[in-house]
Design an enzyme around this catalytic site. Sequence first.
Site, PDB file in Angstrom:
ATOM      1  N   HIS A 115       4.607  -8.669  13.198  1.00 40.23           N
ATOM      2  CA  HIS A 115       3.771  -9.074  12.061  1.00 40.23           C
ATOM      3  C   HIS A 115       4.333 -10.314  11.358  1.00 40.23           C
ATOM      4  O   HIS A 115       3.653 -10.943  10.565  1.00 40.23           O
ATOM      5  CB  HIS A 115       3.699  -7.913  11.063  1.00 40.23           C
TER       6      HIS A 115
ATOM      7  N   ASN B 281      -0.461  -7.489   2.820  1.00 34.60           N
ATOM      8  CA  ASN B 281      -1.774  -7.130   2.270  1.00 34.60           C
ATOM      9  C   ASN B 281      -2.131  -7.867   0.987  1.00 34.60           C
ATOM     10  O   ASN B 281      -3.262  -7.770   0.520  1.00 34.60           O
ATOM     11  CB  ASN B 281      -1.846  -5.618   2.023  1.00 34.60           C
TER      12      ASN B 281
ATOM     13  N   ASP C 285       0.090 -13.560  13.123  1.00 38.69           N
ATOM     14  CA  ASP C 285       0.113 -12.807  14.380  1.00 38.69           C
ATOM     15  C   ASP C 285      -1.326 -12.461  14.753  1.00 38.69           C
ATOM     16  O   ASP C 285      -2.162 -12.217  13.889  1.00 38.69           O
ATOM     17  CB  ASP C 285       0.954 -11.535  14.223  1.00 38.69           C
TER      18      ASP C 285
ATOM     19  N   ASN D 139      -5.096  -7.746   7.697  1.00 43.63           N
ATOM     20  CA  ASN D 139      -5.071  -7.577   6.241  1.00 43.63           C
ATOM     21  C   ASN D 139      -4.596  -8.814   5.491  1.00 43.63           C
ATOM     22  O   ASN D 139      -5.050  -9.076   4.381  1.00 43.63           O
ATOM     23  CB  ASN D 139      -4.217  -6.367   5.857  1.00 43.63           C
TER      24      ASN D 139
END
Length: 191
Positions: A21, A69, A94, A115
Amino acid sequence: MAIKLIVGLGNPGKDYQSHRHNVGFWFCDAIASLYSGTFKKETKFLGEVTQVTIAEKSVRLLKPTTFMNRSGQSIQALAKFYQLNVDEILVVHDELDLDVGMAKLKTEGGHGGHNGLRDTIKALGSKSFHRLRLGIGHPGNKAQVADYVLHAPNKSELEPIQSAMIDALQVIEDVVQGNIDKAMKNLHTKA
């Protein structure tokens, strides 16, 4: 339109730095290293920021410290402060829908379930920013995605991811100068 802000998406802290991520952070670190930038925490921008010169243009690099997020909060704070247009922003993230080792540029588009992108679109009120999508592959099962992105790639994946970042770095001057089509052509049609 020239790019004035490159944002790497990721999660802050040692626990996350090696995760799939965080490839956006890795890419910003690579640019900072290449162009002699040193990140500093900037609380008013909710992130780590540095300024570098790429192809004779001043570019800010941002790594939000808001967690994935809430990435949009950090991006919006910096963009608003420096009065940047949405199309002067490149977001590096990513991408599950690209094979490991692929890098693709994209202008506009939805969030595709990401997100960090979802929050960025919401915070900026627009989808018109540029994206550099770094392929991390897909675990094959939707239920495994959260666990997959929050783990480090294995050795056989790490090398192609690093190779994709090198490919992307080779077109970063064109991207910054606003020659997105040229950069796309060169990045997407590499031998």
